[in-house]
Scaffold this motif. Structure first.
Motif: not given
Length: 74
Positions: A18-22, A38-42
């Motif tokens: 799964r894609a990591r979420r922030y 975005s919750i996907y922007n690291r």
């Protein structure tokens, strides 16, 4: 063998991770920018305030060969 009425399952193999979420609600760290990330922007900045990079489109870089910006590779 499963008893009558019992449900069994097997683990599915080979699915991608799964894609990591922030955290939700983060904002760009650039002063004066109110952009929500975005919750996907690291990263810590939005697209507009992120440093520009040039991706390698094909091939590989040999050791010692100058990079696109002229700096030698390690």
């Amino acid at each position: 063998m499963a008893a009558s009425g019992e449900i069994t399952a097997t683990r599915t193999a080979g699915l991608p991770a799964r894609a990591r979420r922030y955290p939700v609600g983060r904002q760009c760290s650039h002063p004066g920018c109110d952009t929500r990330l975005s919750i996907y922007n690291r990263g810590t900045t939005c697209w507009l305030h992120s440093p520009r990079t040039t991706p390698r489109l094909r091939g590989y870089q040999r050791r010692g060969e100058p990079d696109v910006d002229g700096s030698p590779s390690p």
